[in-house]
Design an enzyme around this catalytic site. Structure first.
Site, PDB file in Angstrom:
ATOM      1  N   GLU A 245       0.881  -1.180   0.000  1.00 40.05           N
ATOM      2  CA  GLU A 245       0.000   0.000   0.000  1.00 40.05           C
ATOM      3  C   GLU A 245       0.911   1.220   0.000  1.00 40.05           C
ATOM      4  OE1 GLU A 245      -3.119  -0.024  -0.364  1.00 40.05           O
ATOM      5  OE2 GLU A 245      -3.602  -2.113   0.040  1.00 40.05           O
ATOM      6  N   CYS A 279      -2.328   9.194   2.541  1.00 40.11           N
ATOM      7  CA  CYS A 279      -2.012   8.639   1.219  1.00 40.11           C
ATOM      8  C   CYS A 279      -3.015   9.055   0.140  1.00 40.11           C
ATOM      9  CB  CYS A 279      -1.945   7.121   1.310  1.00 40.11           C
ATOM     10  SG  CYS A 279      -3.394   6.392   2.111  1.00 40.11           S
TER      11      CYS A 279
HETATM   12  P1  NAD Z   1       8.809   5.226   4.006  1.00 45.72           P
HETATM   13  O1  NAD Z   1       8.764   4.337   2.836  1.00 45.72           O
HETATM   14  O2  NAD Z   1       9.848   6.282   4.044  1.00 45.72           O
HETATM   15  O3  NAD Z   1       9.016   4.361   5.335  1.00 45.72           O
HETATM   16  C1  NAD Z   1       8.087   3.350   5.716  1.00 45.72           C
HETATM   17  C2  NAD Z   1       8.755   2.367   6.639  1.00 45.72           C
HETATM   18  O4  NAD Z   1       9.690   1.601   5.909  1.00 45.72           O
HETATM   19  C3  NAD Z   1       9.510   2.988   7.802  1.00 45.72           C
HETATM   20  O5  NAD Z   1       8.991   2.450   8.990  1.00 45.72           O
HETATM   21  C4  NAD Z   1      10.941   2.532   7.591  1.00 45.72           C
HETATM   22  O6  NAD Z   1      11.566   2.161   8.788  1.00 45.72           O
HETATM   23  C5  NAD Z   1      10.778   1.308   6.727  1.00 45.72           C
HETATM   24  N1  NAD Z   1      11.955   1.032   5.887  1.00 45.72           N
HETATM   25  C6  NAD Z   1      12.814   1.915   5.362  1.00 45.72           C
HETATM   26  N2  NAD Z   1      13.752   1.275   4.636  1.00 45.72           N
HETATM   27  C7  NAD Z   1      13.457  -0.035   4.705  1.00 45.72           C
HETATM   28  C8  NAD Z   1      14.038  -1.209   4.152  1.00 45.72           C
HETATM   29  N3  NAD Z   1      15.126  -1.145   3.379  1.00 45.72           N
HETATM   30  N4  NAD Z   1      13.475  -2.401   4.414  1.00 45.72           N
HETATM   31  C9  NAD Z   1      12.379  -2.468   5.173  1.00 45.72           C
HETATM   32  N5  NAD Z   1      11.784  -1.388   5.739  1.00 45.72           N
HETATM   33  C10 NAD Z   1      12.314  -0.196   5.496  1.00 45.72           C
HETATM   34  O7  NAD Z   1       7.358   5.854   4.116  1.00 45.72           O
HETATM   35  P2  NAD Z   1       6.857   6.945   5.140  1.00 45.72           P
HETATM   36  O8  NAD Z   1       7.328   8.272   4.727  1.00 45.72           O
HETATM   37  O9  NAD Z   1       7.132   6.493   6.519  1.00 45.72           O
HETATM   38  O10 NAD Z   1       5.270   6.854   4.932  1.00 45.72           O
HETATM   39  C11 NAD Z   1       4.608   7.667   4.048  1.00 45.72           C
HETATM   40  C12 NAD Z   1       4.256   6.912   2.790  1.00 45.72           C
HETATM   41  O11 NAD Z   1       3.313   5.898   3.111  1.00 45.72           O
HETATM   42  C13 NAD Z   1       3.591   7.766   1.737  1.00 45.72           C
HETATM   43  O12 NAD Z   1       4.152   7.469   0.484  1.00 45.72           O
HETATM   44  C14 NAD Z   1       2.137   7.343   1.792  1.00 45.72           C
HETATM   45  O13 NAD Z   1       1.419   7.545   0.607  1.00 45.72           O
HETATM   46  C15 NAD Z   1       2.262   5.913   2.141  1.00 45.72           C
HETATM   47  N6  NAD Z   1       1.004   5.400   2.714  1.00 45.72           N
HETATM   48  C16 NAD Z   1       0.188   4.648   1.909  1.00 45.72           C
HETATM   49  C17 NAD Z   1      -1.025   4.188   2.390  1.00 45.72           C
HETATM   50  C18 NAD Z   1      -1.945   3.366   1.523  1.00 45.72           C
HETATM   51  O14 NAD Z   1      -2.908   2.827   2.046  1.00 45.72           O
HETATM   52  N7  NAD Z   1      -1.696   3.246   0.233  1.00 45.72           N
HETATM   53  C19 NAD Z   1      -1.409   4.490   3.707  1.00 45.72           C
HETATM   54  C20 NAD Z   1      -0.557   5.251   4.484  1.00 45.72           C
HETATM   55  C21 NAD Z   1       0.654   5.696   3.986  1.00 45.72           C
END
Ligand code: NAD
Length: 470
Positions: A245, A279
């Site tokens: 997502e 999102c």
């Molecule tokens: P992000 O991708 O920067 O980080 C998300 C998570 O991934 C963090 O907890 C981080 O620790 C982890 N992470 C980072 N590198 C990793 C790796 N190499 N392996 C595994 N995990 C790793 O996203 P963010 O800024 O925290 O969240 C915002 C994003 O989430 C936006 O793009 C938003 O659109 C999306 N989002 C989507 C939905 C949906 O339902 N489609 C809902 C909420 C948020």
């Protein structure tokens, strides 16, 4: 609440020291959080693996009782959950309490699927029977984001557990307490040790260790598209399925026959709810050129009402420095590429925190990066169009497809537009509506698979075809 992990039904501390959780409101340190090492992740996966046979084979009604007890405990602890999560997210306590009530209901909803996981009888002949049963996969990695730490946790864990899988939950390091509390409450509700494990740690360390663990059979991740791609690459090496997502760049199309006041109201409230850190927030308003002036004026007037201390139209903090700098970068670009309609500046405030005005730009077309890339902050782009075809082309001309909205009083136009929009959800003459029964997700870089409703169950089950001869 003392912060701790849940591994194998027990409260544990991380073995890699701790990290600070920062308040978005004033950037003060809220508390220290244990930091998971790779060894902690291995322990959690092993515990989930050991618990899998017991959980898979437990009777459906017995499992349902545990789900219902878990939901009741969440309801009973709503205030405590709201206090912890609202401090970490920088949102109102009442809003989190409402979400806590919602996720308790979501657990009750998925309890229903435990006893309705029916298979198929494909044939039943004199000499054989051929059936299909739906079986769980094994250990699931659940990775919710900071902007939806408790809802996304249950969106992933409830269907995964209802399908008979066990789970290792890696909570978002920036807002970790909600998920850990939910896992603790599951233990208190009587879930067997190891069925739901939860830990916190840094993404590239604990996240990668979890994603790459060969005993993890599926990764359900919510976050940005770039991180989603890194995770999907690792999973591809192991032929491991994913539920992703990811981001959005949701348009609202306002045709010339629309109820303009409704369209303006819903576009603005969706764009600036939680400072646009959602999102599916509206990020682009596509307006027929004949009503452009009226819509731009209406949006500007509506946006001017937002203020720091306004309860009805509040401006809250941006979540962290990463969000703040991204917003600043895109606002600077918007000033070069378009015309500033509202906002555009940082809000100086005593007491710390990162605050930014809700900001609106008018562009001549959609060529600016402000109209293309996910900003995840309070920035809205208005783009004119001259024909239905052009509106649809612009709406689809981004890498995302989470949600789209269309306003028109012409049903035929609505239907034609809906059919052509590349979007997982389309709202017509309404916007920003949610229901736990509906599927959630979308095509392109928005991700893979769907959450919510019966659709969330599918990835967590695999078909087994059985031939029974004489
Ligand atoms: P992000 O991708 O920067 O980080 C998300 C998570 O991934 C963090 O907890 C981080 O620790 C982890 N992470 C980072 N590198 C990793 C790796 N190499 N392996 C595994 N995990 C790793 O996203 P963010 O800024 O925290 O969240 C915002 C994003 O989430 C936006 O793009 C938003 O659109 C999306 N989002 C989507 C939905 C949906 O339902 N489609 C809902 C909420 C948020």
């Amino acid at each position: 609440m003392k912060q701790h992990f849940i591994i194998d039904g027990k409260k544990t501390q991380g073995s890699k020291g701790s990290f600070d959780v920062i308040s978005p409101r004033d950037q003060s340190i809220l508390h220290a959080m244990p930091n998971a090492s790779e060894a902690d992740v291995l322990d959690a996966v092993e515990a989930a693996q050991r618990a899998f046979p017991l959980w898979r084979n437990m009777g459906g009604v017995e499992k349902q009782k545990l789900f219902l007890a878990w939901a009741d405990l969440i309801d009973a602890n709503r205030d405590m959950i709201a206090a912890e999560v609202s401090a970490e997210m920088g949102v109102l306590k009442d809003d989190v309490a409402g979400t806590a009530a919602y996720i308790a209901d979501m657990i009750r909803y998925y309890a229903g699927f435990i006893v309705t996981n029916y298979g198929d009888v494909l044939s039943f002949e004199d000499d054989h029977m051929n059936v299909v049963v739906n079986e769980p996969l094994g250990v699931i990695a659940a990775m919710p984001p900071w902007n939806s730490p408790i809802e996304s946790t249950i969106q992933k864990c409830a269907p995964a557990l209802a399908a008979g899988n066990t789970v290792v939950l890696r909570v978002p390091e920036e807002a970790p307490s909600g998920g850990l509390i939910l896992a603790q409450l599951a233990v208190e509700a009587g879930f067997p040790a190891g069925v739901l494990n939860a830990l916190a740690g840094m993404g590239p360390e604990s996240g990668e260790a979890l994603v790459g663990h060969p005993k993890v059979r599926l990764v359900s991740f919510t976050g940005s598209a770039p991180t989603g791609r890194i995770i999907a690459r690792t999973c591809a090496e192991q032929m491991k399925p994913v539920v992703m997502e990811l981001g959005g760049k949701s348009p609202v199309i306002i045709f010339d026959d629309a109820r303009i006041a409704d369209a303006i109201e819903s576009s603005v409230s969706s764009a600036f709810c939680f400072q646009g850190q959602i999102c599916c927030a509206t990020t682009r308003v596509l307006v027929h050129e004949s009503i452009l002036d009226e819509v731009v004026k209406g949006i500007a007037e509506r946006v001017e009402r937002y203020a720091l201390d306004n309860e009805e139209f509040p401006i809250g903090p941006l979540f962290n420095d990463k969000v703040f700098h991204t917003v600043e970068k895109f606002v600077a670009q918007g000033k070069k590429d378009g015309t500033l309609v509202a906002g555009g500046g940082v809000i100086e405030r005593d007491g710390g925190g990162r605050y930014h005005q809700p900001t609106v730009f008018l562009f001549k077309d959609d060529s600016s990066v402000v109209c293309k890339e996910e900003i995840f902050g309070p920035v809205l782009a208005i783009i004119p169009f001259s024909s239905d075809e052009e509106a649809i082309t612009i709406a689809n001309n981004v890498d995302y497809g989470l949600a789209a909205t269309v306003y028109s009083e012409n049903r035929q136009r609505i239907f034609k537009t809906i059919r052509q929009l590349e979007s997982g959800t389309v709202w017509a003459n309404c916007n920003f509506k949610f229901n736990m029964h509906m599927p959630w997700g979308g095509p392109k870089s928005t991700g893979i698979g769907r959450e919510f409703g019966k659709y969330a169950m599918k990835p967590y089950l695999q078909e087994k075809n059985i031939w029974i001869g004489n």
